[in-house]
Design a protein around this motif. Sequence first.
Motif, PDB file in Angstrom:
ATOM      1  N   GLN A 143       0.808  -1.208   0.000  1.00  0.00           N
ATOM      2  CA  GLN A 143       0.000   0.000   0.000  1.00  0.00           C
ATOM      3  C   GLN A 143       0.853   1.274   0.000  1.00  0.00           C
ATOM      4  O   GLN A 143       0.355   2.362  -0.303  1.00  0.00           O
ATOM      5  CB  GLN A 143      -0.936   0.019   1.203  1.00  0.00           C
ATOM      6  CG  GLN A 143      -2.120  -0.918   1.075  1.00  0.00           C
ATOM      7  CD  GLN A 143      -3.060  -0.560  -0.061  1.00  0.00           C
ATOM      8  OE1 GLN A 143      -3.332   0.619  -0.284  1.00  0.00           O
ATOM      9  NE2 GLN A 143      -3.547  -1.560  -0.773  1.00  0.00           N
ATOM     10  N   SER A 144       2.116   1.153   0.336  1.00  0.00           N
ATOM     11  CA  SER A 144       3.000   2.314   0.279  1.00  0.00           C
ATOM     12  C   SER A 144       3.320   2.696  -1.164  1.00  0.00           C
ATOM     13  O   SER A 144       3.859   3.782  -1.418  1.00  0.00           O
ATOM     14  CB  SER A 144       4.297   2.042   1.053  1.00  0.00           C
ATOM     15  OG  SER A 144       5.038   0.986   0.452  1.00  0.00           O
ATOM     16  N   GLN A 145       3.002   1.816  -2.096  1.00  0.00           N
ATOM     17  CA  GLN A 145       3.202   2.111  -3.505  1.00  0.00           C
ATOM     18  C   GLN A 145       2.026   2.931  -4.024  1.00  0.00           C
ATOM     19  O   GLN A 145       0.888   2.754  -3.614  1.00  0.00           O
ATOM     20  CB  GLN A 145       3.344   0.819  -4.302  1.00  0.00           C
ATOM     21  CG  GLN A 145       4.473  -0.084  -3.816  1.00  0.00           C
ATOM     22  CD  GLN A 145       4.456  -1.442  -4.495  1.00  0.00           C
ATOM     23  OE1 GLN A 145       3.757  -1.646  -5.477  1.00  0.00           O
ATOM     24  NE2 GLN A 145       5.240  -2.371  -3.964  1.00  0.00           N
ATOM     25  N   ARG A 146       2.309   3.797  -4.944  1.00  0.00           N
ATOM     26  CA  ARG A 146       1.329   4.775  -5.388  1.00  0.00           C
ATOM     27  C   ARG A 146       0.107   4.126  -6.038  1.00  0.00           C
ATOM     28  O   ARG A 146      -1.021   4.587  -5.861  1.00  0.00           O
ATOM     29  CB  ARG A 146       2.000   5.730  -6.375  1.00  0.00           C
ATOM     30  CG  ARG A 146       1.112   6.863  -6.835  1.00  0.00           C
ATOM     31  CD  ARG A 146       1.878   7.800  -7.744  1.00  0.00           C
ATOM     32  NE  ARG A 146       1.650   9.184  -7.362  1.00  0.00           N
ATOM     33  CZ  ARG A 146       2.269  10.195  -7.944  1.00  0.00           C
ATOM     34  NH1 ARG A 146       3.169   9.966  -8.860  1.00  0.00           N
ATOM     35  NH2 ARG A 146       2.007  11.426  -7.582  1.00  0.00           N
ATOM     36  N   ASP A 147       0.310   3.065  -6.818  1.00  0.00           N
ATOM     37  CA  ASP A 147      -0.799   2.496  -7.586  1.00  0.00           C
ATOM     38  C   ASP A 147      -1.406   1.258  -6.946  1.00  0.00           C
ATOM     39  O   ASP A 147      -2.099   0.490  -7.604  1.00  0.00           O
ATOM     40  CB  ASP A 147      -0.329   2.152  -9.003  1.00  0.00           C
ATOM     41  CG  ASP A 147       0.781   1.102  -9.000  1.00  0.00           C
ATOM     42  OD1 ASP A 147       1.384   0.881  -7.935  1.00  0.00           O
ATOM     43  OD2 ASP A 147       1.057   0.514 -10.066  1.00  0.00           O
TER      44      ASP A 147
END
Length: 252
Positions: free
Chosen positions: A26-30
Motif C-alpha cells: 500500500q506504500s506504492q502509489r498504484d
Amino acid sequence: MESRSPPRIFSRQRRQAGLRRALVRQSQRDAARYVLDDMVEDILERLEFMRLSPAKALVIGDWTGTLALSLRGNGSQVDETDLRDLDEEAPLPAGGYDLIVSLASIGRVNDLPGSLTHLRAALAADGIMIASIVGAGSLSNLRRAMIAAEPDRPAARMHPLVDNAAASGLMQRALFRRQVVDGRSLEVAFSSLDRLVSDLRDQAMTSSLASSAPPLGREALGRARDAFLEGRNKQNRVVETFEILTLTGWKD
C-alpha cells in the motif's frame, strides 16, 4: 456435554502475514484498495442515513484510517484495532461501545459464531454492530480459472466465503436483538489474471487456508490464464464481481 472446537479451515498466521505484505504494498502509489474504500464509503452512508452519532466507537480493520477520522470529526471517541495484532476469535479487551464496525475481518475466521458473539458482548446496551465481508458471490472467473488449471485434481486455492442465508443464521445464533444482512456487488474489470492476483495481494485478499496448496506449475498457470480470459467482454476485459455482505445487529 463435550464441547467441540470449530474445524481449522483458516490460518491466522497466514492471514496476518498477508496483511503485513499488503500494508507494504500500500506504500506504492498504484496499490489497489477499492474493496476497503467501498466498504468505508458504504458504512459512512449508512451512519448518515441512520443519523447515528456514537459516543464511543470501535473500528476494526480499516487500515486507511478514513472511518475513524470521520467519526472523530463528528465528536465520537474512537478506538482502532490493528488486524495484525487482533485475534478475532477471542473476547475484545474493552467494551461498552455504542458502535462497532468490522471491515473485511471476520469472514476468514474458524469460529465465526464466536467472533460475532464477542462483538455483541463488547457493545453497550442498544449498541449496534456493522460488519462488512466479501461474500460467496465473489470472483467467479477466478474460481473457474483455478479449476481449469488442475482439471483432474484441483487443489484448494480459494477459501470458502459466507453467503447471505448463512450470515443471517449466524447473526441469530449470536443473539443480536435485531439483525439485517444485505449484499451489493462491486464490479472491477481486469486485463489479465495476473492483474487480478496483484490487486488481491494489495488488499490482503489472497488465500489464508490452513492447508497451503503448492504453487501452480508453468502449464497449469497457463491454463488458468487462458481460462480467465475466456470471460472477456467486447472491451477485452474480464469483469469480476466482489459481493460485499453487510451484517448489522443491535444488542439488547
